[in-house]
Motif scaffolding. Structure first.
Motif, PDB file in Angstrom:
ATOM      1  N   PRO A   1       0.822  -1.216   0.000  1.00 53.61           N
ATOM      2  CA  PRO A   1       0.000   0.000   0.000  1.00 53.61           C
ATOM      3  C   PRO A   1       0.855   1.264   0.000  1.00 53.61           C
ATOM      4  CG  PRO A   1       0.035  -0.981   2.184  1.00 53.61           C
ATOM      5  CD  PRO A   1       0.746  -1.950   1.280  1.00 53.61           C
ATOM      6  N   MET A   2       0.325   2.315  -0.604  1.00 52.99           N
ATOM      7  CA  MET A   2       1.011   3.605  -0.658  1.00 52.99           C
ATOM      8  C   MET A   2       0.013   4.698  -0.298  1.00 52.99           C
ATOM      9  SD  MET A   2       3.121   5.205  -3.871  1.00 52.99           S
ATOM     10  CE  MET A   2       4.259   6.575  -3.655  1.00 52.99           C
ATOM     11  N   ASP A   3       0.389   5.583   0.618  1.00 49.72           N
ATOM     12  CA  ASP A   3      -0.490   6.678   1.058  1.00 49.72           C
ATOM     13  C   ASP A   3      -0.452   7.833   0.067  1.00 49.72           C
ATOM     14  OD1 ASP A   3      -1.308   5.396   3.337  1.00 49.72           O
ATOM     15  OD2 ASP A   3       0.271   6.240   4.589  1.00 49.72           O
ATOM     16  N   ILE A   4      -1.636   8.314  -0.297  1.00 53.23           N
ATOM     17  CA  ILE A   4      -1.767   9.522  -1.114  1.00 53.23           C
ATOM     18  C   ILE A   4      -2.554  10.523  -0.268  1.00 53.23           C
ATOM     19  CG2 ILE A   4      -2.569  10.498  -3.283  1.00 53.23           C
ATOM     20  CD1 ILE A   4      -2.582   7.665  -4.434  1.00 53.23           C
ATOM     21  N   LYS A   5      -1.916  11.632   0.109  1.00 53.46           N
ATOM     22  CA  LYS A   5      -2.555  12.608   0.983  1.00 53.46           C
ATOM     23  C   LYS A   5      -2.397  14.008   0.394  1.00 53.46           C
ATOM     24  CE  LYS A   5      -1.662   9.982   5.233  1.00 53.46           C
ATOM     25  NZ  LYS A   5      -1.017  10.009   6.565  1.00 53.46           N
ATOM     26  N   TRP A   6      -3.384  14.865   0.668  1.00 55.92           N
ATOM     27  CA  TRP A   6      -3.317  16.239   0.192  1.00 55.92           C
ATOM     28  C   TRP A   6      -4.066  17.154   1.150  1.00 55.92           C
ATOM     29  CZ3 TRP A   6      -6.287  12.393  -1.850  1.00 55.92           C
ATOM     30  CH2 TRP A   6      -7.670  12.602  -1.941  1.00 55.92           C
ATOM     31  N   LYS A   7      -3.857  18.441   0.971  1.00 56.32           N
ATOM     32  CA  LYS A   7      -4.569  19.467   1.740  1.00 56.32           C
ATOM     33  C   LYS A   7      -5.231  20.433   0.772  1.00 56.32           C
ATOM     34  CE  LYS A   7      -2.119  19.623   6.161  1.00 56.32           C
ATOM     35  NZ  LYS A   7      -1.403  20.509   7.126  1.00 56.32           N
ATOM     36  N   GLY A   8      -6.267  21.107   1.276  1.00 62.60           N
ATOM     37  CA  GLY A   8      -6.976  22.082   0.463  1.00 62.60           C
ATOM     38  C   GLY A   8      -8.212  21.476  -0.170  1.00 62.60           C
ATOM     39  N   GLY A   9      -8.812  22.224  -1.079  1.00 62.74           N
ATOM     40  CA  GLY A   9     -10.046  21.784  -1.710  1.00 62.74           C
ATOM     41  C   GLY A   9     -11.259  22.106  -0.860  1.00 62.74           C
ATOM     42  N   LEU A  10     -12.421  21.838  -1.407  1.00 64.45           N
ATOM     43  CA  LEU A  10     -13.678  22.125  -0.734  1.00 64.45           C
ATOM     44  C   LEU A  10     -14.261  20.869  -0.120  1.00 64.45           C
ATOM     45  CD1 LEU A  10     -15.320  24.473  -3.404  1.00 64.45           C
ATOM     46  CD2 LEU A  10     -13.806  25.082  -1.507  1.00 64.45           C
ATOM     47  N   GLU A  11     -15.046  21.045   0.938  1.00 62.01           N
ATOM     48  CA  GLU A  11     -15.636  19.912   1.639  1.00 62.01           C
ATOM     49  C   GLU A  11     -16.484  19.038   0.731  1.00 62.01           C
ATOM     50  OE1 GLU A  11     -17.805  21.492   4.961  1.00 62.01           O
ATOM     51  OE2 GLU A  11     -16.287  20.787   6.353  1.00 62.01           O
ATOM     52  N   GLU A  12     -17.225  19.667  -0.188  1.00 63.06           N
ATOM     53  CA  GLU A  12     -18.158  18.904  -1.013  1.00 63.06           C
ATOM     54  C   GLU A  12     -17.490  18.260  -2.222  1.00 63.06           C
ATOM     55  OE1 GLU A  12     -18.624  23.332  -2.162  1.00 63.06           O
ATOM     56  OE2 GLU A  12     -18.286  22.140  -0.359  1.00 63.06           O
ATOM     57  N   ASP A  13     -16.203  18.541  -2.441  1.00 65.85           N
ATOM     58  CA  ASP A  13     -15.508  17.978  -3.596  1.00 65.85           C
ATOM     59  C   ASP A  13     -15.252  16.488  -3.436  1.00 65.85           C
ATOM     60  OD1 ASP A  13     -15.446  20.387  -4.844  1.00 65.85           O
ATOM     61  OD2 ASP A  13     -13.290  20.710  -4.674  1.00 65.85           O
ATOM     62  N   ASN A  14     -15.220  15.771  -4.549  1.00 65.56           N
ATOM     63  CA  ASN A  14     -14.619  14.443  -4.585  1.00 65.56           C
ATOM     64  C   ASN A  14     -13.662  14.419  -5.768  1.00 65.56           C
ATOM     65  OD1 ASN A  14     -16.076  13.213  -7.000  1.00 65.56           O
ATOM     66  ND2 ASN A  14     -17.803  13.768  -5.681  1.00 65.56           N
ATOM     67  N   TYR A  15     -12.754  13.457  -5.757  1.00 65.76           N
ATOM     68  CA  TYR A  15     -11.609  13.531  -6.648  1.00 65.76           C
ATOM     69  C   TYR A  15     -11.382  12.231  -7.413  1.00 65.76           C
ATOM     70  CZ  TYR A  15     -10.501  17.664  -3.866  1.00 65.76           C
ATOM     71  OH  TYR A  15     -10.557  18.881  -3.245  1.00 65.76           O
ATOM     72  N   SER A  16     -10.633  12.357  -8.509  1.00 65.47           N
ATOM     73  CA  SER A  16     -10.110  11.209  -9.227  1.00 65.47           C
ATOM     74  C   SER A  16      -8.586  11.311  -9.211  1.00 65.47           C
ATOM     75  CB  SER A  16     -10.629  11.160 -10.662  1.00 65.47           C
ATOM     76  OG  SER A  16     -10.213  12.294 -11.388  1.00 65.47           O
ATOM     77  N   ILE A  17      -7.927  10.161  -9.241  1.00 58.71           N
ATOM     78  CA  ILE A  17      -6.464  10.123  -9.220  1.00 58.71           C
ATOM     79  C   ILE A  17      -5.973   9.286 -10.385  1.00 58.71           C
ATOM     80  CG2 ILE A  17      -4.399   9.454  -7.938  1.00 58.71           C
ATOM     81  CD1 ILE A  17      -5.845   9.936  -5.377  1.00 58.71           C
ATOM     82  N   ASP A  18      -5.062   9.860 -11.168  1.00 61.54           N
ATOM     83  CA  ASP A  18      -4.419   9.155 -12.277  1.00 61.54           C
ATOM     84  C   ASP A  18      -2.949   8.928 -11.964  1.00 61.54           C
ATOM     85  OD1 ASP A  18      -6.751   9.160 -13.787  1.00 61.54           O
ATOM     86  OD2 ASP A  18      -6.280  11.085 -14.740  1.00 61.54           O
ATOM     87  N   LEU A  19      -2.421   7.832 -12.471  1.00 64.33           N
ATOM     88  CA  LEU A  19      -0.993   7.540 -12.364  1.00 64.33           C
ATOM     89  C   LEU A  19      -0.334   7.906 -13.691  1.00 64.33           C
ATOM     90  CD1 LEU A  19       1.402   6.282 -10.770  1.00 64.33           C
ATOM     91  CD2 LEU A  19       0.786   4.088 -11.833  1.00 64.33           C
TER      92      LEU A  19
END
Length: 254
Positions: A136-154
């Motif tokens: 497993p690898m941790d992906i963490k970030w800060k910022g953005g809006l509470e109602e947002d959801n995200y996609s992650i590409d490699l």
């Protein structure tokens, strides 16, 4: 004409981010040090807006006037209540003529600040970090809006390798690195907001390593070759100091 402002007693009611009757714990930005004063026919309201993560955040400010059973949104005369950055002693001017016509008595105010933009930044993986295939690898970030959801590409070398997830709640995700992923460097993540497509960010480069290092896989074979070499050397022919293989038995005489 009697100045009607003498009938208005100004009082500021401060609330946290969110609805007037709800305190949002997750977005605990504060409106502080609010003050109001009447200058001629205008009302001037000042306050401090504290950021959540960054001074580059943007907010939509709403100031409501409450008198009796009536609630009215204030119309600003000077200053913009949209795309407001956090800061100290923010000042907005409201026309008394426009906002308080035919109003007498005590007026209360409430100030709300709804976040409309917050820049995102990666916390993990760190630049030049690494992960291992099958781990497993941790992906963490800060910022953005509470109602947002995200996609992650490699990404690798700027090219899309795969889409890791398409519906991720902030601010973290655990990625189980597939064993089929090629080991190597120059990998990056691209994080994109599904709510606001313009809100995206690319991580620093990181490396994906083999689960078992190549040197460990090669080592047992090298040891076996060495042992075989020693056995062959010790069992060689010679008249002195060596143990020769016995000669084959003589064939019987007919």
């Amino acid at each position: 004409m009697e100045n009607r402002n003498q009938y208005i007693q100004l009082k500021i009611v401060i609330v946290l981010i969110g609805l007037l009757t709800v305190i949002s714990v997750a977005q605990a930005q504060k409106v502080e040090n609010a003050a109001a004063q009447i200058v001629e026919e205008d009302l001037i309201i000042t306050f401090d807006l504290m950021p959540k993560e960054s001074i580059h955040e943007l907010y939509q400010i709403t100031i409501m006037a409450h008198f009796g059973n009536v609630t009215k949104e204030m119309q600003v005369k000077e200053g913009s209540l949209s795309d407001v950055r956090p800061g100290n002693r923010l000042q907005f001017v409201f026309s008394g003529e426009e906002n308080f016509k035919n109003i007498k008595g005590e007026v209360d105010f409430s100030i709300t600040a709804k976040m409309t933009f917050s820049p995102i930044r990666f916390i993990s993986p760190e630049k030049n970090g690494s992960g291992k295939k099958g781990k497993p690898m941790d992906i963490k970030w800060k910022g953005g809006l509470e109602e947002d959801n995200y996609s992650i590409d490699l990404l690798r070398k700027g090219q899309l390798v795969s889409t890791i997830e398409t519906q991720i709640e902030p601010p973290a995700h655990i990625w189980d690195i597939p064993k089929s992923t090629k080991a190597g460097s120059k990998y990056k993540f691209m994080l994109k907001s599904n709510t606001n497509p313009a809100q995206s960010i690319i991580s620093g480069e990181f490396r994906i390593k083999r689960k078992i290092p190549l040197v460990v896989k090669v080592l047992p074979a090298a040891v076996l070759i060495g042992v075989g070499y020693i056995l062959l050397k010790d069992s060689g022919s010679g008249s002195e100091g060596g143990d020769n293989f016995p000669n084959p038995p003589d064939l019987p005489t007919l």
